[in-house]
Design a protein around this motif. Structure first.
Motif, PDB file in Angstrom:
ATOM      1  N   ARG A   9       0.833  -1.203   0.000  1.00 48.27           N
ATOM      2  CA  ARG A   9       0.000   0.000   0.000  1.00 48.27           C
ATOM      3  C   ARG A   9       0.867   1.251   0.000  1.00 48.27           C
ATOM      4  O   ARG A   9       0.550   2.238  -0.667  1.00 48.27           O
ATOM      5  CB  ARG A   9      -0.906   0.016   1.230  1.00 48.27           C
ATOM      6  CG  ARG A   9      -2.017  -1.009   1.226  1.00 48.27           C
ATOM      7  CD  ARG A   9      -3.042  -0.740   0.127  1.00 48.27           C
ATOM      8  NE  ARG A   9      -3.631   0.588   0.186  1.00 48.27           N
ATOM      9  CZ  ARG A   9      -4.656   0.927   0.953  1.00 48.27           C
ATOM     10  NH1 ARG A   9      -5.215   0.049   1.751  1.00 48.27           N
ATOM     11  NH2 ARG A   9      -5.138   2.159   0.924  1.00 48.27           N
ATOM     12  N   PHE A  33      -3.162  -3.734 -16.680  1.00 51.23           N
ATOM     13  CA  PHE A  33      -2.709  -2.368 -16.938  1.00 51.23           C
ATOM     14  C   PHE A  33      -2.019  -1.792 -15.707  1.00 51.23           C
ATOM     15  O   PHE A  33      -2.383  -2.118 -14.574  1.00 51.23           O
ATOM     16  CB  PHE A  33      -3.907  -1.460 -17.251  1.00 51.23           C
ATOM     17  CG  PHE A  33      -4.723  -1.925 -18.430  1.00 51.23           C
ATOM     18  CD1 PHE A  33      -5.608  -2.974 -18.314  1.00 51.23           C
ATOM     19  CD2 PHE A  33      -4.579  -1.301 -19.655  1.00 51.23           C
ATOM     20  CE1 PHE A  33      -6.348  -3.407 -19.405  1.00 51.23           C
ATOM     21  CE2 PHE A  33      -5.316  -1.729 -20.747  1.00 51.23           C
ATOM     22  CZ  PHE A  33      -6.200  -2.789 -20.621  1.00 51.23           C
ATOM     23  N   TYR A  35      -1.304   2.077 -14.224  1.00 48.85           N
ATOM     24  CA  TYR A  35      -1.519   3.512 -14.325  1.00 48.85           C
ATOM     25  C   TYR A  35      -0.774   4.202 -13.179  1.00 48.85           C
ATOM     26  O   TYR A  35      -0.530   3.603 -12.138  1.00 48.85           O
ATOM     27  CB  TYR A  35      -3.002   3.860 -14.158  1.00 48.85           C
ATOM     28  CG  TYR A  35      -3.920   3.406 -15.256  1.00 48.85           C
ATOM     29  CD1 TYR A  35      -4.534   2.149 -15.190  1.00 48.85           C
ATOM     30  CD2 TYR A  35      -4.202   4.228 -16.336  1.00 48.85           C
ATOM     31  CE1 TYR A  35      -5.402   1.729 -16.190  1.00 48.85           C
ATOM     32  CE2 TYR A  35      -5.082   3.812 -17.342  1.00 48.85           C
ATOM     33  CZ  TYR A  35      -5.665   2.570 -17.255  1.00 48.85           C
ATOM     34  OH  TYR A  35      -6.533   2.162 -18.251  1.00 48.85           O
ATOM     35  N   LEU A  90      -1.566   2.427  -9.793  1.00 51.74           N
ATOM     36  CA  LEU A  90      -2.761   1.598  -9.799  1.00 51.74           C
ATOM     37  C   LEU A  90      -2.659   0.526 -10.866  1.00 51.74           C
ATOM     38  O   LEU A  90      -2.340   0.813 -12.010  1.00 51.74           O
ATOM     39  CB  LEU A  90      -4.000   2.460 -10.073  1.00 51.74           C
ATOM     40  CG  LEU A  90      -4.407   3.399  -8.946  1.00 51.74           C
ATOM     41  CD1 LEU A  90      -5.294   4.506  -9.468  1.00 51.74           C
ATOM     42  CD2 LEU A  90      -5.114   2.642  -7.843  1.00 51.74           C
ATOM     43  N   ALA A 101     -13.001  -2.337 -15.918  1.00 53.98           N
ATOM     44  CA  ALA A 101     -11.710  -2.565 -15.285  1.00 53.98           C
ATOM     45  C   ALA A 101     -11.894  -2.713 -13.781  1.00 53.98           C
ATOM     46  O   ALA A 101     -12.683  -2.000 -13.170  1.00 53.98           O
ATOM     47  CB  ALA A 101     -10.769  -1.403 -15.568  1.00 53.98           C
ATOM     48  N   PHE A 103      -9.789  -2.471 -10.354  1.00 50.55           N
ATOM     49  CA  PHE A 103      -8.555  -1.861  -9.885  1.00 50.55           C
ATOM     50  C   PHE A 103      -8.095  -2.453  -8.563  1.00 50.55           C
ATOM     51  O   PHE A 103      -8.916  -2.872  -7.729  1.00 50.55           O
ATOM     52  CB  PHE A 103      -8.739  -0.355  -9.690  1.00 50.55           C
ATOM     53  CG  PHE A 103      -8.701   0.439 -10.965  1.00 50.55           C
ATOM     54  CD1 PHE A 103      -9.841   0.605 -11.725  1.00 50.55           C
ATOM     55  CD2 PHE A 103      -7.513   1.015 -11.408  1.00 50.55           C
ATOM     56  CE1 PHE A 103      -9.815   1.335 -12.912  1.00 50.55           C
ATOM     57  CE2 PHE A 103      -7.473   1.739 -12.584  1.00 50.55           C
ATOM     58  CZ  PHE A 103      -8.626   1.896 -13.334  1.00 50.55           C
ATOM     59  N   GLY A 104      -6.802  -2.459  -8.370  1.00 51.13           N
ATOM     60  CA  GLY A 104      -6.240  -2.748  -7.068  1.00 51.13           C
ATOM     61  C   GLY A 104      -6.376  -1.535  -6.163  1.00 51.13           C
ATOM     62  O   GLY A 104      -6.868  -0.478  -6.568  1.00 51.13           O
ATOM     63  N   GLN A 105      -5.903  -1.694  -4.934  1.00 49.36           N
ATOM     64  CA  GLN A 105      -6.032  -0.630  -3.938  1.00 49.36           C
ATOM     65  C   GLN A 105      -5.026   0.491  -4.149  1.00 49.36           C
ATOM     66  O   GLN A 105      -5.179   1.570  -3.573  1.00 49.36           O
ATOM     67  CB  GLN A 105      -5.827  -1.206  -2.531  1.00 49.36           C
ATOM     68  CG  GLN A 105      -6.907  -2.163  -2.093  1.00 49.36           C
ATOM     69  CD  GLN A 105      -8.164  -1.427  -1.676  1.00 49.36           C
ATOM     70  OE1 GLN A 105      -8.858  -0.808  -2.484  1.00 49.36           O
ATOM     71  NE2 GLN A 105      -8.492  -1.493  -0.414  1.00 49.36           N
TER      72      GLN A 105
END
Lengths: 112, 111
Positions: A9, A33, A35, A90, A101, A103-105
């Motif tokens: 994190r 992906f 970002y 991200l 999509a 997304f992860g945290q």
């Protein structure tokens, strides 16, 4: 539920270090992906991958590389971290139908 | 000029208000339109997804797409403090999985 998990994190690294950001998804998605998100600049695409061992440059690939050795794992590598790479990173995973999509945290990386 | 422009905000409204969030775009190839909600220190999560032009409603949320004007909107009715977040519009053409995002609008709903 689809899960996209990013390994850290929060991360603090020194200038010049090689940094690995890991992302794992558990839904057998083909497309993944990376970002980065910065205030006033929104989400900008760094790299993406449509399949194992395949990668495509996004809009801002300079200073980054990626690795996709297994379908579920997509790694972002900062070859030599610099302070201007301090950002929120991200990872996202998309279904084969390319509809949405997940997304992860996010990993908040600080380079000092 | 950016491919996707989003009203920058921030936006602050009282609880119960109707909220309108908007994006314009320049790429006529975009076919898929999404709205994501992002709470502080979290990743974005998909809120609404629309293919091509038209309206889509989901509870208190309505997404509108006007391809002729290259304009999309998200309406939130009876806004709640729990709606306080950053809202991101995103768009994609038919052939690629990569999306182009707006910069986001931060919304605060005050009790």
């Amino acid at each position: 539920d689809v899960k996209v998990t990013q390994s850290s994190r929060y991360l603090v690294k020194r200038t010049g270090e090689k940094v690995f950001l890991e992302c794992v998804q558990d839904m057998d998605h083909e497309n993944m992906f990376w970002y980065r998100q910065d205030p006033g600049l929104g989400l900008r695409l760094i790299y993406f991958s449509y399949d194992v061992k395949m990668k495509e440059k996004g809009d801002i690939p300079e200073g980054y590389s990626v690795s996709r050795e297994k379908k579920e794992r997509f790694s972002l590598i900062l070859e030599s971290a610099s302070t201007n790479q301090t950002s929120m990173y991200l990872c996202a995973s998309i279904t084969g139908m390319n509809t949405e999509a997940f997304f992860g945290q996010g990993t908040r990386l600080t380079v000092v | 000029q950016k491919e996707v422009e989003q009203d920058p905000g921030p936006l602050s409204v009282p609880e119960g208000a109707i909220v309108s969030l908007n994006c314009t775009y320049s790429n006529s190839a975009f076919q898929y339109f999404m709205w994501y909600r992002q709470y502080s220190r979290k990743g974005p999560e998909l809120l609404m997804y629309t293919y091509s032009s038209g309206n889509k409603e989901d509870g208190r949320f309505t997404a509108q797409v006007d391809k002729s004007s290259k304009y999309i909107s998200l309406f939130i009715r009876d806004s709640q403090p729990s709606d306080s977040a950053t809202y991101l519009c995103a768009m994609r053409n038919t052939n690629a999985g990569k999306s182009t995002f707006g910069d986001g609008t931060t919304l605060t709903v005050k009790p």
